[in-house]
Design a protein around this motif. Structure first.
Motif, PDB file in Angstrom:
ATOM      1  N   ASN A 281      32.398  51.831  36.141  1.00 53.76           N
ATOM      2  CA  ASN A 281      34.040  51.580  36.377  1.00 53.76           C
ATOM      3  C   ASN A 281      34.617  51.364  35.310  1.00 53.76           C
ATOM      4  O   ASN A 281      35.644  51.456  35.331  1.00 53.76           O
ATOM      5  CB  ASN A 281      34.123  50.231  37.910  1.00 53.76           C
TER       6      ASN A 281
ATOM      7  N   ASN B 133      44.100  54.211  34.036  1.00 54.31           N
ATOM      8  CA  ASN B 133      45.439  53.666  35.127  1.00 54.31           C
ATOM      9  C   ASN B 133      45.983  53.173  33.984  1.00 54.31           C
ATOM     10  O   ASN B 133      45.740  53.392  32.546  1.00 54.31           O
ATOM     11  CB  ASN B 133      44.965  52.176  35.298  1.00 54.31           C
TER      12      ASN B 133
ATOM     13  N   ILE C 194      35.498  41.256  32.980  1.00 58.65           N
ATOM     14  CA  ILE C 194      35.026  42.048  34.083  1.00 58.65           C
ATOM     15  C   ILE C 194      33.358  42.021  35.002  1.00 58.65           C
ATOM     16  O   ILE C 194      32.879  41.908  33.255  1.00 58.65           O
ATOM     17  CB  ILE C 194      34.765  43.342  32.872  1.00 58.65           C
TER      18      ILE C 194
ATOM     19  N   ILE D 198      36.124  42.464  38.842  1.00 56.36           N
ATOM     20  CA  ILE D 198      37.444  42.577  37.907  1.00 56.36           C
ATOM     21  C   ILE D 198      38.617  41.717  38.476  1.00 56.36           C
ATOM     22  O   ILE D 198      38.710  41.507  39.621  1.00 56.36           O
ATOM     23  CB  ILE D 198      38.460  43.844  37.441  1.00 56.36           C
TER      24      ILE D 198
ATOM     25  N   LEU E 160      39.080  52.281  35.390  1.00 57.48           N
ATOM     26  CA  LEU E 160      39.995  51.057  35.078  1.00 57.48           C
ATOM     27  C   LEU E 160      40.686  51.387  33.316  1.00 57.48           C
ATOM     28  O   LEU E 160      41.901  51.431  33.624  1.00 57.48           O
ATOM     29  CB  LEU E 160      38.807  49.684  34.291  1.00 57.48           C
TER      30      LEU E 160
END
Ligand SMILES: NC(=O)C1=CN([C@@H]2O[C@H](COP(=O)(O)OP(=O)(O)OC[C@H]3O[C@@H](n4cnc5c(N)ncnc54)[C@H](OP(=O)(O)O)[C@@H]3O)[C@@H](O)[C@H]2O)C=CC1
Ligand SMILES: O=C1O[C@H](COP(=O)(O)O)[C@@H](O)[C@H](O)[C@H]1O
Length: 496
Positions: free
Chosen positions: A189, A197, A378, A386, A193
């Motif tokens: 992930n 984004n 994280i 997160i 992230l």
């Protein structure tokens, strides 16, 4: 999906029982395995199919994340399981395998893909690789794959030698070097992230980030792996692979695609950019520790030196902390503090991105007391979330600030059911021929190069203070010093 045979070399071993078979069972239940499937465990133990299957059923019951599914699915699954009693150092094992593959292909009326999983001691892996080559069992890069467990080599030289051997015998795309941390949902992930984004990219650099921390703390001791751990230690066992791979995910540049080699190239850039420690600097940048006897949560813990198969005078480290720099424009002057250890206070794998403080001059003096710079935490495991810390106004008449967290929690946002174990993800990738989450030869070597100066300096100067930390602590005092010297401290997660 093509008919598939999965050979688990070391099918009676700890890894097969605790991780591989439960992972395969879950993939099977979820319909991710080919229907035409044979899973063959290989070992020297005197077992028949029935006894082996019964052992595996017990393992799934004990170690699967969904033992309740056994009742409904085991009967179907066991039909795919076989045991073959073979000594993998002998040609006979490979002759039998050749015959078995041929018979399976004949039965399925098409060529099969075959996965050879090396769940055996590392010294056996090159022996097996040569035999697979000699018996032409791994001759088609499109259909035949080999999975190598860690440790991949003992140091740079041995890793190079093994890579060299494999390069001579096989194509790189047939070789899957596992780092199971890369299969963890929370680690994958990080790519989402960072690169899905727009929010983070502009501030993801030394202009805004003070430091990065990576903690991989474990409460467990070395369990039954004394003889392995004696030849490894925390630096080789955790830093060379898992910790550096997490660092790469944080520090890498944006990939232009999700092709395996593109991601691996970007990570390789990071490993190559990590500043090489000079021998005379190692003591300033690296701390080692070994746990002594003590107590953890009411349980007595023998010191490392009293563990089974451990030398009573052992100098092997069970804790390691390093301060590293990634010499790229993005990360100029940003320290990366990493640490890992056994028998520590909490099981916690946590990455912390500490941002620089915002200027506080506009706010009243009192605000300074609770002023906390932004921090992105994280949490990889066991907590999986997160959290972004920021300042908020406390309700009331004055401008009083307090730090608060914005939290994304996996447990809340994903159905419990669809959180695959790392080995599920990785085995599925092997079967599908996707090497993105696996280490390429050059990455493994680059990672060994990063820790080589520390290994060498530590080997040259045996520690004088071992054991130097108590079970249930956060490691030796010197590790606090490593970071305190720069005005920071190690971060642990607050209670959620
Ligand atoms: N266990 C773990 O948590 C982890 C393990 N690993 C790695 O996975 C690999 C396996 O580890 P682990 O399962 O713990 O080891 P084990 O010692 O538990 O198992 C070793 C396996 O190898 C088999 N074996 C040994 N010699 C032969 C031979 N000549 N012919 C056929 N089979 C043989 C054994 O079978 P038999 O006794 O029946 O002959 C046994 O099934 C290692 O490389 C380890 O570093 C990596 C990460 C974690
Ligand atoms: O590879 C290894 O990892 C485990 C820790 O993995 P986790 O997924 O349980 O966090 C570690 O205990 C072991 O020593 C090491 O070989």
């Amino acid at each position: 999906m093509s008919p598939t045979i999965i050979y688990i070399f070391g099918g009676t071993g700890d890894l097969a029982h605790r991780k591989l078979i439960p992972a395969l069972f879950n993939l099977f239940v979820d319909g991710y395995l080919p229907e035409k499937l044979l899973i063959v465990g290989i070992g020297r133990s005197e077992l028949g199919d029935t006894a082996y299957r019964e052992q595996l059923r017990k393992s799934v019951k004990q170690f699967s994340r969904r033992p309740e599914l056994l009742r409904q699915h085991w009967k179907r699954f066991l039909g795919h399981l076989r045991f073959s009693r073979q000594d993998l150092s002998q040609d006979k094992a490979y002759k039998e395998m050749s015959a078995q593959v041929a018979a399976f292909e004949k039965q399925q009326k098409e060529p099969a893909q075959v996965v050879f999983y090396m769940s055996v001691a590392p010294q056996l892996a090159p022996v097996i690789a040569k035999k697979l080559y000699r018996h032409k069992l791994c001759s088609d890069p499109a259909r035949h794959r080999m999975v190598f467990e860690k440790p991949f080599g003992h140091d740079l030289e041995s890793a190079r030698a093994l890579n060299e051997l494999l390069r001579k015998l096989f194509a790189e795309e047939q070789i899957y070097r596992i780092d199971h941390f890369l299969g963890k949902e929370t680690v994958q992930n990080i790519l989402a992230l960072r690169f899905a984004n727009a929010l983070f990219e502009p501030i993801w650099n030394g202009n805004y980030i003070d430091y990065v921390q990576i903690t991989a703390a474990e409460t467990v001791a070395i369990e039954n792996r004394g003889s392995y751990y004696e030849s490894s230690g925390a630096l080789r066992d955790m830093v060379q692979n898992h910790v550096l791979q997490m660092l790469c995910m944080i520090a890498m540049e944006a990939p232009i695609s999700f092709e395996a080699d593109e991601i691996r190239n970007k990570k390789l850039d990071v490993l190559q950019a990590i500043r090489r420690l000079q021998p005379e600097d190692v003591h300033q940048h690296a701390v080692r520790g070994q746990y002594g006897p003590g107590w953890m949560k009411g349980k007595k813990v023998p010191g490392y030196r009293a563990e089974k198969n451990v030398d009573p005078g052992s100098n092997v480290e069970t804790f390691a902390a390093l301060k590293l720099y990634v010499d790229t424009w993005r990360w100029k002057d940003v320290p990366f503090y990493v640490r890992t250890g056994k028998t520590m206070a909490e099981k916690e794998t946590l990455i912390t991105i500490q941002f620089k403080p915002a200027p506080d001059y506009a706010f009243p003096q009192e605000a300074a007391q609770t002023w906390r710079p932004n921090r992105l935490s994280i949490a990889i495991a066991p907590q999986m979330d997160i959290r972004l810390r920021f300042q908020a106004k406390q309700a009331g008449p004055h401008m009083v600030l307090r730090p608060v967290d914005m939290v994304f929690s996996y447990a809340e946002k994903n159905e419990e059911d669809r959180q695959p174990e790392a080995y599920e993800t990785l085995l599925q990738d092997v079967i599908e021929g996707d090497a993105t989450l696996f280490m390429r030869a050059d990455q493994v070597e680059a990672a060994w190069k990063v820790i080589a100066p520390v290994m060498e300096a530590w080997a040259a100067r045996p520690p004088v203070d071992f054991p130097n930390y108590a079970p249930g602590s956060w490691g030796p005092e010197d590790a606090e010093g490593l970071i305190a010297r720069d005005g920071f401290n190690w971060v642990t997660l607050p209670e959620s």
